[in-house]
Scaffold this motif. Structure first.
Motif, PDB file in Angstrom:
ATOM      1  N   ILE A 208      -4.240 -33.673  24.119  1.00 36.95           N
ATOM      2  CA  ILE A 208      -5.262 -32.931  23.379  1.00 36.95           C
ATOM      3  C   ILE A 208      -5.030 -31.442  23.577  1.00 36.95           C
ATOM      4  O   ILE A 208      -4.804 -30.985  24.689  1.00 36.95           O
ATOM      5  N   LYS A 209      -5.111 -30.699  22.460  1.00 32.97           N
ATOM      6  CA  LYS A 209      -4.853 -29.261  22.526  1.00 32.97           C
ATOM      7  C   LYS A 209      -5.713 -28.541  21.487  1.00 32.97           C
ATOM      8  O   LYS A 209      -5.868 -29.013  20.365  1.00 32.97           O
ATOM      9  N   LYS A 210      -6.264 -27.409  21.871  1.00 38.62           N
ATOM     10  CA  LYS A 210      -7.028 -26.580  20.939  1.00 38.62           C
ATOM     11  C   LYS A 210      -6.042 -25.721  20.143  1.00 38.62           C
ATOM     12  O   LYS A 210      -5.181 -25.070  20.711  1.00 38.62           O
ATOM     13  N   THR A 211      -6.188 -25.749  18.816  1.00 43.21           N
ATOM     14  CA  THR A 211      -5.329 -24.957  17.936  1.00 43.21           C
ATOM     15  C   THR A 211      -6.225 -24.048  17.093  1.00 43.21           C
ATOM     16  O   THR A 211      -7.433 -24.240  17.060  1.00 43.21           O
ATOM     17  N   PRO A 212      -5.648 -23.097  16.383  1.00 49.20           N
ATOM     18  CA  PRO A 212      -6.475 -22.210  15.535  1.00 49.20           C
ATOM     19  C   PRO A 212      -7.226 -22.948  14.422  1.00 49.20           C
ATOM     20  O   PRO A 212      -8.265 -22.491  13.975  1.00 49.20           O
ATOM     21  N   ILE A 213      -6.712 -24.095  13.984  1.00 52.10           N
ATOM     22  CA  ILE A 213      -7.384 -24.826  12.891  1.00 52.10           C
ATOM     23  C   ILE A 213      -8.297 -25.939  13.393  1.00 52.10           C
ATOM     24  O   ILE A 213      -9.049 -26.513  12.611  1.00 52.10           O
ATOM     25  N   GLY A 214      -8.248 -26.251  14.676  1.00 52.57           N
ATOM     26  CA  GLY A 214      -9.108 -27.306  15.204  1.00 52.57           C
ATOM     27  C   GLY A 214      -8.547 -27.937  16.458  1.00 52.57           C
ATOM     28  O   GLY A 214      -7.683 -27.374  17.124  1.00 52.57           O
ATOM     29  N   LEU A 215      -9.029 -29.126  16.755  1.00 49.71           N
ATOM     30  CA  LEU A 215      -8.597 -29.868  17.932  1.00 49.71           C
ATOM     31  C   LEU A 215      -7.478 -30.811  17.536  1.00 49.71           C
ATOM     32  O   LEU A 215      -7.649 -31.673  16.672  1.00 49.71           O
ATOM     33  N   SER A 216      -6.332 -30.656  18.164  1.00 50.93           N
ATOM     34  CA  SER A 216      -5.166 -31.476  17.855  1.00 50.93           C
ATOM     35  C   SER A 216      -5.065 -32.606  18.870  1.00 50.93           C
ATOM     36  O   SER A 216      -5.066 -32.368  20.084  1.00 50.93           O
ATOM     37  N   ILE A 217      -4.969 -33.841  18.370  1.00 47.09           N
ATOM     38  CA  ILE A 217      -4.819 -35.024  19.229  1.00 47.09           C
ATOM     39  C   ILE A 217      -3.483 -35.648  18.868  1.00 47.09           C
ATOM     40  O   ILE A 217      -3.284 -36.118  17.744  1.00 47.09           O
ATOM     41  N   THR A 218      -2.564 -35.650  19.830  1.00 45.36           N
ATOM     42  CA  THR A 218      -1.210 -36.152  19.594  1.00 45.36           C
ATOM     43  C   THR A 218      -1.021 -37.468  20.330  1.00 45.36           C
ATOM     44  O   THR A 218      -1.282 -37.568  21.528  1.00 45.36           O
ATOM     45  N   PHE A 219      -0.536 -38.458  19.601  1.00 44.39           N
ATOM     46  CA  PHE A 219      -0.264 -39.770  20.176  1.00 44.39           C
ATOM     47  C   PHE A 219       1.194 -39.818  20.630  1.00 44.39           C
ATOM     48  O   PHE A 219       2.023 -39.021  20.178  1.00 44.39           O
TER      49      PHE A 219
END
Length: 148
Positions: A68-79
């Protein structure tokens, strides 16, 4: 009638004990204050909790877990990259401890191995995320608290 200090202490103790005993008896006999610790469907809930524990164990055993990572466009959840994203299904639940109205869940429909939760759905503060996902009939569960 004059009461000496020894008698006064004994009377205060008797009054205090009477006061405490009154509330103990009242709480134990009043049906309004049920204090049973066992739920009605204890074994059913215990089995569900064991499945949750097993899913968390499966998730921790992965070489690359959910990220999980905060990005400028939102919260990114990478599988995990080693899993085929087309076969991943499940639900992402976000829980806001301070405000129940902000809680929400979204189904996992991946077009690549990353899903982005838009910034307008996320308000700054503490969040708890639960990613309950399944890949080839194996359940995985990822939980994390974070500040957005």
């Amino acid at each position: 009638m004059k009461i000496n200090w020894g008698t006064a202490i004994v009377l205060v103790f008797i009054g205090f004990i009477t006061f405490i005993m009154y509330f103990v008896v009242r709480m134990n006999t009043n049906k309004k204050y049920e204090h049973d610790l066992v739920t009605e469907e204890y074994y059913k809930k215990e089995l569900a909790f064991q499945k949750e524990i097993d899913a968390e164990k499966n998730s921790r055993a992965l070489p690359n877990n959910v990220f999980i990572k905060k990005t400028p466009i939102g919260l990114s959840i990478t599988f995990p990259e080693e899993k085929e994203f087309q076969k991943i299904s499940g639900v992402i639940s976000l829980y806001r401890p301070s405000n129940k109205q902000l809680d929400f869940s979204i189904p996992i429909n991946l077009e690549r191995n990353t899903i982005i939760i838009p910034d307008e759905n996320m308000i700054e503060g503490k969040w708890k995320i639960t990613v309950d996902w399944k890949y080839e009939d194996i359940h995985y569960l990822y939980k994390k608290s974070f500040t957005y």
